[in-house]
Motif scaffolding. Structure first.
Motif, PDB file in Angstrom:
ATOM      1  N   ASN A 114       0.818  -1.205   0.000  1.00  0.00           N
ATOM      2  CA  ASN A 114       0.000   0.000   0.000  1.00  0.00           C
ATOM      3  C   ASN A 114       0.856   1.261   0.000  1.00  0.00           C
ATOM      4  OD1 ASN A 114      -3.127   0.101   0.429  1.00  0.00           O
ATOM      5  ND2 ASN A 114      -2.443  -1.832   1.323  1.00  0.00           N
ATOM      6  N   MET A 115       1.892   1.241   0.858  1.00  0.00           N
ATOM      7  CA  MET A 115       2.719   2.437   0.988  1.00  0.00           C
ATOM      8  C   MET A 115       3.646   2.621  -0.208  1.00  0.00           C
ATOM      9  SD  MET A 115       3.412   2.278   5.094  1.00  0.00           S
ATOM     10  CE  MET A 115       4.557   3.635   5.203  1.00  0.00           C
ATOM     11  N   ALA A 116       4.061   1.501  -0.801  1.00  0.00           N
ATOM     12  CA  ALA A 116       5.000   1.600  -1.926  1.00  0.00           C
ATOM     13  C   ALA A 116       4.283   1.954  -3.230  1.00  0.00           C
ATOM     14  CB  ALA A 116       5.756   0.281  -2.089  1.00  0.00           C
ATOM     15  N   PHE A 117       2.979   1.671  -3.293  1.00  0.00           N
ATOM     16  CA  PHE A 117       2.226   1.831  -4.544  1.00  0.00           C
ATOM     17  C   PHE A 117       2.413   3.216  -5.169  1.00  0.00           C
ATOM     18  CE2 PHE A 117      -1.626   2.761  -6.982  1.00  0.00           C
ATOM     19  CZ  PHE A 117      -1.693   1.647  -7.799  1.00  0.00           C
ATOM     20  N   GLY A 118       2.232   4.249  -4.351  1.00  0.00           N
ATOM     21  CA  GLY A 118       2.337   5.619  -4.854  1.00  0.00           C
ATOM     22  C   GLY A 118       3.723   5.933  -5.399  1.00  0.00           C
ATOM     23  N   LEU A 119       4.749   5.423  -4.702  1.00  0.00           N
ATOM     24  CA  LEU A 119       6.127   5.679  -5.149  1.00  0.00           C
ATOM     25  C   LEU A 119       6.409   4.935  -6.441  1.00  0.00           C
ATOM     26  CD1 LEU A 119       8.068   5.458  -1.771  1.00  0.00           C
ATOM     27  CD2 LEU A 119       7.551   7.514  -3.085  1.00  0.00           C
ATOM     28  N   GLU A 120       5.893   3.702  -6.534  1.00  0.00           N
ATOM     29  CA  GLU A 120       6.106   2.915  -7.739  1.00  0.00           C
ATOM     30  C   GLU A 120       5.433   3.565  -8.945  1.00  0.00           C
ATOM     31  OE1 GLU A 120       6.171  -1.301  -5.274  1.00  0.00           O
ATOM     32  OE2 GLU A 120       4.454  -0.769  -6.487  1.00  0.00           O
ATOM     33  N   GLU A 121       4.252   4.138  -8.695  1.00  0.00           N
ATOM     34  CA  GLU A 121       3.498   4.687  -9.819  1.00  0.00           C
ATOM     35  C   GLU A 121       3.938   6.094 -10.204  1.00  0.00           C
ATOM     36  OE1 GLU A 121       1.472   3.187 -11.777  1.00  0.00           O
ATOM     37  OE2 GLU A 121       1.394   1.299 -10.677  1.00  0.00           O
ATOM     38  N   SER A 122       4.372   6.883  -9.213  1.00  0.00           N
ATOM     39  CA  SER A 122       4.598   8.290  -9.535  1.00  0.00           C
ATOM     40  C   SER A 122       6.063   8.694  -9.581  1.00  0.00           C
ATOM     41  CB  SER A 122       3.853   9.181  -8.525  1.00  0.00           C
ATOM     42  OG  SER A 122       4.371   8.983  -7.238  1.00  0.00           O
ATOM     43  N   THR A 123       6.973   7.774  -9.246  1.00  0.00           N
ATOM     44  CA  THR A 123       8.390   8.158  -9.288  1.00  0.00           C
ATOM     45  C   THR A 123       9.198   7.100 -10.031  1.00  0.00           C
ATOM     46  OG1 THR A 123       8.991   6.987  -7.271  1.00  0.00           O
ATOM     47  CG2 THR A 123       8.186   9.231  -6.999  1.00  0.00           C
ATOM     48  N   ASP A 124      10.464   7.439 -10.293  1.00  0.00           N
ATOM     49  CA  ASP A 124      11.356   6.488 -10.953  1.00  0.00           C
ATOM     50  C   ASP A 124      12.314   5.843  -9.963  1.00  0.00           C
ATOM     51  OD1 ASP A 124      10.252   7.137 -13.404  1.00  0.00           O
ATOM     52  OD2 ASP A 124      11.587   8.862 -13.634  1.00  0.00           O
ATOM     53  N   LEU A 125      11.967   5.925  -8.678  1.00  0.00           N
ATOM     54  CA  LEU A 125      12.879   5.397  -7.665  1.00  0.00           C
ATOM     55  C   LEU A 125      13.120   3.899  -7.864  1.00  0.00           C
ATOM     56  CD1 LEU A 125      11.480   7.114  -4.449  1.00  0.00           C
ATOM     57  CD2 LEU A 125      13.492   7.755  -5.768  1.00  0.00           C
ATOM     58  N   SER A 126      14.310   3.463  -7.481  1.00  0.00           N
ATOM     59  CA  SER A 126      14.622   2.037  -7.563  1.00  0.00           C
ATOM     60  C   SER A 126      13.922   1.315  -6.417  1.00  0.00           C
ATOM     61  CB  SER A 126      16.127   1.824  -7.445  1.00  0.00           C
ATOM     62  OG  SER A 126      16.532   2.112  -6.124  1.00  0.00           O
ATOM     63  N   ASP A 127      13.808  -0.001  -6.543  1.00  0.00           N
ATOM     64  CA  ASP A 127      13.150  -0.786  -5.509  1.00  0.00           C
ATOM     65  C   ASP A 127      13.780  -0.574  -4.145  1.00  0.00           C
ATOM     66  OD1 ASP A 127      11.518  -1.673  -7.433  1.00  0.00           O
ATOM     67  OD2 ASP A 127      12.273  -3.730  -7.506  1.00  0.00           O
ATOM     68  N   ALA A 128      15.115  -0.488  -4.115  1.00  0.00           N
ATOM     69  CA  ALA A 128      15.817  -0.324  -2.842  1.00  0.00           C
ATOM     70  C   ALA A 128      15.462   1.023  -2.194  1.00  0.00           C
ATOM     71  CB  ALA A 128      17.319  -0.432  -3.068  1.00  0.00           C
ATOM     72  N   GLU A 129      15.411   2.056  -3.035  1.00  0.00           N
ATOM     73  CA  GLU A 129      15.074   3.378  -2.498  1.00  0.00           C
ATOM     74  C   GLU A 129      13.640   3.406  -1.970  1.00  0.00           C
ATOM     75  OE1 GLU A 129      17.345   6.769  -5.013  1.00  0.00           O
ATOM     76  OE2 GLU A 129      16.345   5.237  -6.208  1.00  0.00           O
ATOM     77  N   ILE A 130      12.746   2.741  -2.701  1.00  0.00           N
ATOM     78  CA  ILE A 130      11.347   2.680  -2.264  1.00  0.00           C
ATOM     79  C   ILE A 130      11.261   1.965  -0.924  1.00  0.00           C
ATOM     80  CG2 ILE A 130       9.105   1.618  -2.764  1.00  0.00           C
ATOM     81  CD1 ILE A 130       9.587   2.283  -5.712  1.00  0.00           C
ATOM     82  N   THR A 131      11.958   0.840  -0.812  1.00  0.00           N
ATOM     83  CA  THR A 131      11.961   0.097   0.450  1.00  0.00           C
ATOM     84  C   THR A 131      12.452   0.986   1.590  1.00  0.00           C
ATOM     85  OG1 THR A 131      12.479  -1.851  -0.849  1.00  0.00           O
ATOM     86  CG2 THR A 131      12.704  -2.061   1.519  1.00  0.00           C
ATOM     87  N   ASP A 132      13.531   1.726   1.318  1.00  0.00           N
ATOM     88  CA  ASP A 132      14.074   2.615   2.350  1.00  0.00           C
ATOM     89  C   ASP A 132      13.047   3.650   2.790  1.00  0.00           C
ATOM     90  OD1 ASP A 132      16.419   1.322   2.352  1.00  0.00           O
ATOM     91  OD2 ASP A 132      17.544   2.811   1.163  1.00  0.00           O
ATOM     92  N   ARG A 133      12.401   4.250   1.797  1.00  0.00           N
ATOM     93  CA  ARG A 133      11.459   5.319   2.150  1.00  0.00           C
ATOM     94  C   ARG A 133      10.244   4.773   2.879  1.00  0.00           C
ATOM     95  NH1 ARG A 133      11.217   9.810  -2.553  1.00  0.00           N
ATOM     96  NH2 ARG A 133       9.446  10.480  -1.329  1.00  0.00           N
ATOM     97  N   VAL A 134       9.777   3.592   2.476  1.00  0.00           N
ATOM     98  CA  VAL A 134       8.643   2.985   3.181  1.00  0.00           C
ATOM     99  C   VAL A 134       9.036   2.666   4.622  1.00  0.00           C
ATOM    100  CG1 VAL A 134       7.146   0.956   3.293  1.00  0.00           C
ATOM    101  CG2 VAL A 134       7.540   2.078   1.105  1.00  0.00           C
ATOM    102  N   ASP A 135      10.241   2.108   4.789  1.00  0.00           N
ATOM    103  CA  ASP A 135      10.707   1.787   6.143  1.00  0.00           C
ATOM    104  C   ASP A 135      10.778   3.036   7.007  1.00  0.00           C
ATOM    105  OD1 ASP A 135      10.906  -0.895   5.703  1.00  0.00           O
ATOM    106  OD2 ASP A 135      13.009  -0.844   5.077  1.00  0.00           O
ATOM    107  N   GLU A 136      11.282   4.111   6.408  1.00  0.00           N
ATOM    108  CA  GLU A 136      11.434   5.363   7.141  1.00  0.00           C
ATOM    109  C   GLU A 136      10.068   5.899   7.587  1.00  0.00           C
ATOM    110  OE1 GLU A 136      13.196   9.745   6.086  1.00  0.00           O
ATOM    111  OE2 GLU A 136      13.803   8.052   4.828  1.00  0.00           O
ATOM    112  N   ALA A 137       9.120   5.916   6.646  1.00  0.00           N
ATOM    113  CA  ALA A 137       7.785   6.421   6.965  1.00  0.00           C
ATOM    114  C   ALA A 137       7.099   5.539   7.995  1.00  0.00           C
ATOM    115  CB  ALA A 137       6.931   6.497   5.698  1.00  0.00           C
TER     116      ALA A 137
END
Lengths: 311, 382
Positions: free
Chosen positions: B99-122
């Motif tokens: 759920n939390m990663a969905f928005g990042l996956e759809e709206s940004t070009d972040l890599s999977d690792a960066e997305i994981t980091d940001r989800v963990d942080e939030a």
């Protein structure tokens, strides 16, 4: 001794008060109806195991005696229907998958995607027309279209000619498949539409705000959430296509054709100049119904879920 | 981060040929980093306003600006905003992480690792790290609410939009989340528009409140301004709990005549209401003084109907002593003060605490005198 009699009388007495007359009446009624509905299938089943002689000699719904019993009707039926079964499977699975998938995407486009409301309604009306057009009314134009206008006989041959068992006549199977897809889309769309209308708007809005495009909303949100509905529509559509007779008859023509579907072959099974072989016909009917039964069993869970969430 | 501004934003809906105005020429500027609460009763247009900013409704006329850009014709996907819905609208088939990663996956070009980091942080900020592998259906209402917030903050959007996010929580959790949300917004310093019908949420959380009624903006101001200097009868009645008492009075120069009382006013107050014959006199419950002696000087005789104890204070429902049951009103007194139903008392309305409104337009003509509102502000915001 008297003790035993006592306790037996008591145990009967304990049972009796629970069986009042209205309950007995209800059970009798239920059993009558059960017998009424099961009797044709039961009769068909026992007939399929009887020798030709036993079919005429015994009461239809009674099982055959030891000398009237045979499995030969089943082996004959399977042998006779195997080509038809293969043809039907080759036609039904692609046709079902295509019509269900296209029906789902059409329903998505007409409910959850925001575009010109009036046009959306107009398209929906066209779909409704599609559901209610009677098959009989289109049979002649349909065969004219495929055979004369498209020239389907020479169309698929060059592409699939290298496959084993393939004959020119199999092109007709392709025509039947596409026809089923086209005729299946409206009803599939309608079934999915009911499901998508009930889907939470906020879910789609949340996905939009999350930046998801129309296609990724379908792929990542709508599609996974409509799995139960896919089960329902798949079973329904597969049964419809598998059992369909008119299109096959019109486009393929004869049960002797190498492209004949199982319904077409079944229509000629067990009847010749010597009379009707009821045992063979019944066995054939059961064999032909087998794939739909298997599909029901495989998708039963999805089916139940779909029905529950639909209501 | 960016400021948001609405200029003459209007939304009309077509209802079988009838035009229903949901939002009527709304002008509103929300500063960068500000926490603005849109508050009003059901159907006042607050949610429609929020949905226009989100791009889920397009304004019938007027412009909406985000940063320096007019976003009227932009789709929600292009706006870089995040929204928390009242129903949370979590994707039921995805895990919390999904759920939390969905928005990042759809709206940004972040890599999977960066997305994981940001989800963990939030998830860490919201204390939901141990829920990341669960599905929304396995979570309690409060946990779902946190996930919905997490889904918004992980995106680090220009603007947060919150549509009654606390409405489905129980009272205790709601009070906790109020504080937490406010703290979170302060830390993130992201422009936030928060819609609620609950005036307590509006008062306690916001930098500024915008009060809407019938699609029209009634007042924008800090909570203290709206409380002490309401622009009209609607704002005065909406903000504050228990709500302000209103009495219809006629202006007879130096005296205001109500159904049950005559209230002599000072020259200053008389000057403020000069030329307006029909007035509404407003006074907040906590400003009404109750004295035991019903016949003392400058008090009005009243009878206690019911006392609602709240512990820290008592809400006293009174009516003026009158043969045929006088007008009812409410006062609040300290929790230790004992009053009982049927008791005859005197009430005093201090003139400094009076609000006077025009009887027809409802506009405030004179508000209560607060020594120094700025000082009150400071207490309010620290």
């Amino acid at each position: 001794m008297s003790n035993a009699t006592n306790s037996r009388a008591e145990s009967i007495a304990r049972v009796l008060p629970a069986l009042d007359y209205s309950k007995i009446a209800i059970y009798l009624l239920v059993m009558t109806f059960a017998a009424f509905f099961i009797s044709p299938i039961w009769t068909g089943l026992v007939t399929a195991f009887k020798t030709t002689g036993a079919v005429t000699a015994t009461t239809p719904f009674l099982p055959p005696g030891p000398d009237g019993f045979t499995l030969q009707k089943w082996t004959t039926a399977i042998e006779y229907l195997s080509t038809g079964m293969t043809n039907s499977l080759l036609m039904s699975f692609p046709a079902t998958i295509a019509s269900v998938t296209l029906g789902s995407t059409a329903a998505y486009g007409l409910t959850l995607v925001d575009w010109h409301k009036r046009t959306q309604f107009a398209v929906l009306v066209l779909f409704m027309f599609g559901i209610f057009i009677p098959y009989q009314a289109v049979l002649v134009p349909l065969s004219d279209f495929w055979i004369n206008m498209v020239g389907v006989d020479g169309l698929v041959g060059p592409v699939l000619g290298g496959l084993p068992f393939f004959t020119e006549r199999h092109s007709r199977l392709f025509a039947v498949t596409v026809t089923h897809v086209v005729y299946g889309i409206p009803i599939c769309m309608l079934l999915f539409r009911g499901y998508y209308v009930a889907l939470s708007d906020e879910l789609i809005e949340a996905a939009k705000i999350d930046g998801a495009s129309i296609t990724s909303i379908y792929r990542r949100i709508v599609l996974p959430l409509s799995k139960p509905m896919f089960g329902v529509v798949f079973i329904y559509q597969f049964t419809m296509i598998w059992n369909e007779f008119l299109f096959s008859l019109t486009l393929i023509g004869s049960s002797a054709s190498p492209a004949a579907t199982v319904t077409l072959v079944l229509s000629g099974l067990g009847s010749d100049l010597t009379g009707v072989d009821f045992g063979l016909r019944m066995a054939g009917a059961f064999v032909a119904a087998l794939p739909t039964l298997i599909i029901y069993v495989l998708f039963a869970e999805q089916f139940a879920k779909g029905l529950a969430s639909d209501n | 981060m960016a400021n948001v501004s609405l200029a003459a934003a209007t939304k009309t809906f077509d209802d079988d040929g009838d035009q229903i105005v949901a939002v009527d020429e709304l002008d509103l500027d929300i500063q960068d980093g500000e926490f603005l609460v849109l508050v009003g009763p059901s159907g006042c247009g607050k949610s429609t306003t929020l949905r226009m900013v989100a791009g889920l409704e397009s304004p019938s006329s007027g412009t909406i600006t985000l940063g320096d850009e007019v976003i009227n014709d932009k789709t929600p996907q292009e706006r870089d905003i995040a929204m928390v819905f009242q129903s949370y609208a979590l994707y039921p088939h995805m895990t919390v992480r999904g759920n939390m990663a969905f928005g990042l996956e759809e709206s940004t070009d972040l890599s999977d690792a960066e997305i994981t980091d940001r989800v963990d942080e939030a998830a860490d900020i919201l204390g939901i790290t141990d829920l990341l592998d669960r599905k929304p259906g396995e979570l309690s209402g409060g946990q779902q609410q946190r996930v919905a917030l997490g889904r918004a903050i992980v995106r680090d959007p220009k603007v947060f939009l919150l549509d009654e996010p606390l409405a489905n929580l129980d009272a205790k959790l709601r009070a906790e989340m109020r504080t937490e949300l406010q703290q979170l917004q302060e830390d993130l310093d992201t422009t936030t528009i928060y819609v609620t019908h609950d005036q307590t949420e509006a008062m306690t959380m916001s930098d500024r409140i915008a009060i809407l009624d019938g699609g029209e903006l009634q007042q924008v101001g800090t909570p203290m301004e709206c409380y002490h200097e309401p622009a009209n009868v609607f704002v005065a009645g909406f903000i504050g709990e228990p709500s302000m008492n209103f009495f219809d009075v006629t202006n007879e120069g130096d005296v205001l005549v109500g159904e049950d009382f005559r209230y002599p006013v000072s020259e200053a107050a008389a000057a403020a209401v000069q030329g307006h014959d029909d007035l509404v006199l407003g006074i907040r419950p906590e400003n009404i003084e109750i004295v035991e002696d019903p016949v003392a000087d400058d008090v009005l005789p009243a009878v206690v109907d019911v006392v609602e104890p709240h512990g820290n204070e008592n809400a006293v429902h009174l009516r003026f002593a009158d043969q045929d049951g006088g007008t009812r009103f409410t006062a609040t007194v300290g929790g230790m003060r004992s009053l009982s139903g049927g008791q005859e008392v005197g009430v005093r309305f201090p003139e400094d605490a009076l609000h006077l409104f025009d009887g027809h337009s409802g506009d405030a003509l004179r508000n209560r005198i607060v020594e120094d509102l700025d000082q009150v502000e400071q207490i309010g915001t620290t």
